[in-house]
Design a protein around this motif. Structure first.
Motif, PDB file in Angstrom:
ATOM      1  N   ARG A   1      -5.410   9.912  -8.738  1.00  0.00           N
ATOM      2  CA  ARG A   1      -5.544  10.493  -7.405  1.00  0.00           C
ATOM      3  C   ARG A   1      -6.024  11.939  -7.463  1.00  0.00           C
TER       4      ARG A   1
ATOM      5  N   SER B   1       4.075  -1.606 -17.764  1.00  0.00           N
ATOM      6  CA  SER B   1       4.502  -0.805 -16.618  1.00  0.00           C
ATOM      7  C   SER B   1       5.289   0.435 -17.021  1.00  0.00           C
TER       8      SER B   1
ATOM      9  N   GLN C   1      -8.274   2.113 -11.584  1.00  0.00           N
ATOM     10  CA  GLN C   1      -7.460   1.747 -12.736  1.00  0.00           C
ATOM     11  C   GLN C   1      -7.840   0.380 -13.282  1.00  0.00           C
ATOM     12  N   GLU C   2      -8.209  -0.541 -12.395  1.00  0.00           N
ATOM     13  CA  GLU C   2      -8.617  -1.872 -12.842  1.00  0.00           C
ATOM     14  C   GLU C   2      -9.969  -1.859 -13.544  1.00  0.00           C
ATOM     15  N   SER C   3     -10.716  -0.737 -13.398  1.00  0.00           N
ATOM     16  CA  SER C   3     -12.050  -0.667 -13.984  1.00  0.00           C
ATOM     17  C   SER C   3     -12.037  -0.214 -15.439  1.00  0.00           C
TER      18      SER C   3
ATOM     19  N   SER D   1      -2.291   8.526 -11.974  1.00  0.00           N
ATOM     20  CA  SER D   1      -2.581   7.633 -10.854  1.00  0.00           C
ATOM     21  C   SER D   1      -4.036   7.700 -10.424  1.00  0.00           C
TER      22      SER D   1
ATOM     23  N   THR E   1     -10.532   3.137  -4.362  1.00  0.00           N
ATOM     24  CA  THR E   1      -9.090   3.319  -4.244  1.00  0.00           C
ATOM     25  C   THR E   1      -8.531   3.519  -5.656  1.00  0.00           C
ATOM     26  N   PRO E   2      -7.346   4.107  -5.796  1.00  0.00           N
ATOM     27  CA  PRO E   2      -6.764   4.268  -7.137  1.00  0.00           C
ATOM     28  C   PRO E   2      -6.625   2.944  -7.880  1.00  0.00           C
ATOM     29  N   GLU E   3      -6.281   1.886  -7.144  1.00  0.00           N
ATOM     30  CA  GLU E   3      -6.123   0.579  -7.789  1.00  0.00           C
ATOM     31  C   GLU E   3      -7.449   0.081  -8.363  1.00  0.00           C
ATOM     32  N   GLN E   4      -8.536   0.240  -7.602  1.00  0.00           N
ATOM     33  CA  GLN E   4      -9.852  -0.192  -8.081  1.00  0.00           C
ATOM     34  C   GLN E   4     -10.264   0.585  -9.320  1.00  0.00           C
TER      35      GLN E   4
END
Length: 374
Positions: A175, A344, A252-254, A173, A247-250
């Motif tokens: 994190r 997923s 992972q999207e990178s 994740s 953020t974790p989402e940012q």
């Protein structure tokens, strides 16, 4: 069927497939160019550069649309044979439908191999160049994360300057990071602080570092990092915090998008991802999807032949085209759903990548057997 007839069918299908591909490529370039012109309201790039960007972006899009392109080519090719009465002559001469489809299948399989072995590396290189030009001309933020054999690298910025974070391993994740090195630069891009920590945990608005050693080097030049660190006594902290806007989402999207990585480089990139603790499902799914292209193309030929070689005899050209196109869209819908489930982790990657092509092949074979052999 004689070799001459087989070569004729193969040549006709290949010619139509190339023409269809070029038409789709041209359409994608035009659509991309219109979109880029709308983005370029500030006039950051001239018209020729925008055209070049549209050309660079088009190959990666045509790879996604390649199965539908092959489906259209197969439908047009066999409908051509039906309307010109060539199909009737071939069947009257004792040529079975399977022998007639065989040369087109061979061509489709070879095209599928060429698509991932040759065309995909070119498209990936073009996509990388397109992303660089898009960032330069439109200010699109570059990737905050890169993965190498030495671990992962993160970049975050703010009013006070840039911070580069390196970690040997991360949680899936993102994190938590382990064996962390932090390099902080001031607003003038001069090196100010180095931090070595045992672990970093990403919380809202901050990194929480455990077991940290801090070197304040006071604005050294980049070439003097090592000397500055050796001449500075480190300060020890059991726990400290580091501000962040990530953020974790940012993060992972990178990751580098799979479309920008060559088919031949993907296995190595996947290994590095897994060694670093990240999920590689999205990239493994993309690799298997590219590898399955010969099967997908063969399935599209069978689907196109199933409709065009049956209904055209009775003048049902509109129903033929509609049924073929709807079947193609149904395949893409199934493929997208399977891809989302595979990325997923809800279903195995192999099933998500190879299930839709296998289903398309079985469906088209069953349809051909029903329509042609009763």
């Amino acid at each position: 069927m004689t070799a001459t007839l087989g070569l004729y069918v193969a040549r006709r299908f290949f010619g139509i497939a190339v023409a269809t591909f070029l038409a789709v490529l041209s359409l994608v370039v035009v659509v991309d160019l219109v979109e880029l012109l709308a983005k370029n309201s500030a006039g950051n790039a001239d018209f020729l550069e925008l055209v070049w960007m549209a050309v660079l972006h088009a190959p990666s899009v045509t790879i996604t649309a390649a199965p539908f392109t092959v489906l259209l080519a197969a439908m047009v090719c066999f409908a051509w044979f039906s309307r010109s009465s060539e199909l009737v002559v071939m069947r009257a001469a004792g040529v079975s439908v399977w022998a007639l489809i065989g040369p087109a299948l061979i061509v489709a399989v070879l095209m599928g191999v060429a698509s991932f072995a040759i065309y995909n590396p070119v498209a990936a290189a073009f996509a990388q160049r397109f992303d660089a030009l898009e960032e330069a001309n439109f200010g699109r933020s570059s990737s905050r994360l890169s993965v190498t054999g030495g671990g992962i690298w993160l970049r975050q910025g703010g009013a006070e300057g840039q911070t580069v974070i390196r970690a040997r391993r991360a949680s899936e994740s993102v994190r938590q990071l382990w064996r962390v090195s932090v390099f902080r630069f001031g607003a003038d891009d001069r090196f100010e602080q180095r931090i070595e920590a045992r672990r970093a945990v990403l919380e809202k608005g901050l990194w929480r570092l455990s077991g940290a050693l801090v070197w304040d080097v006071g604005g050294s030049d980049l070439g003097d990092l090592g000397e500055a660190a050796r001449n500075t006594e480190p300060q020890s902290h059991d726990e400290m915090t580091l501000p962040t806007n990530l953020t974790p989402e940012q993060i992972q999207e990178s990751f580098a998008p799979p479309r920008t990585i060559s088919f031949w480089d993907l296995p190595g990139f996947i290994d590095v991802l897994e060694q670093s603790g990240f999920s590689s499902s999205r990239h493994r799914l993309h690799w298997h999807a590219l590898l399955s292209a010969p099967v997908i193309f063969a399935a599209m030929v069978l689907v196109g032949a199933s409709f065009s070689m049956r209904h055209a005899r009775f003048g049902g050209l509109g129903a033929m085209a509609l049924g073929c196109v709807l079947t193609g869209f149904a395949y893409f819908f199934l493929s997208d759903v399977a891809g989302a489930l595979g990325a997923s982790g809800a279903v195995p990657v192999l099933l998500a990548a190879w299930g839709p092509p296998a289903a398309a092949v079985l469906f088209s074979l069953g349809l051909l057997l029903h329509l042609e052999d009763g």
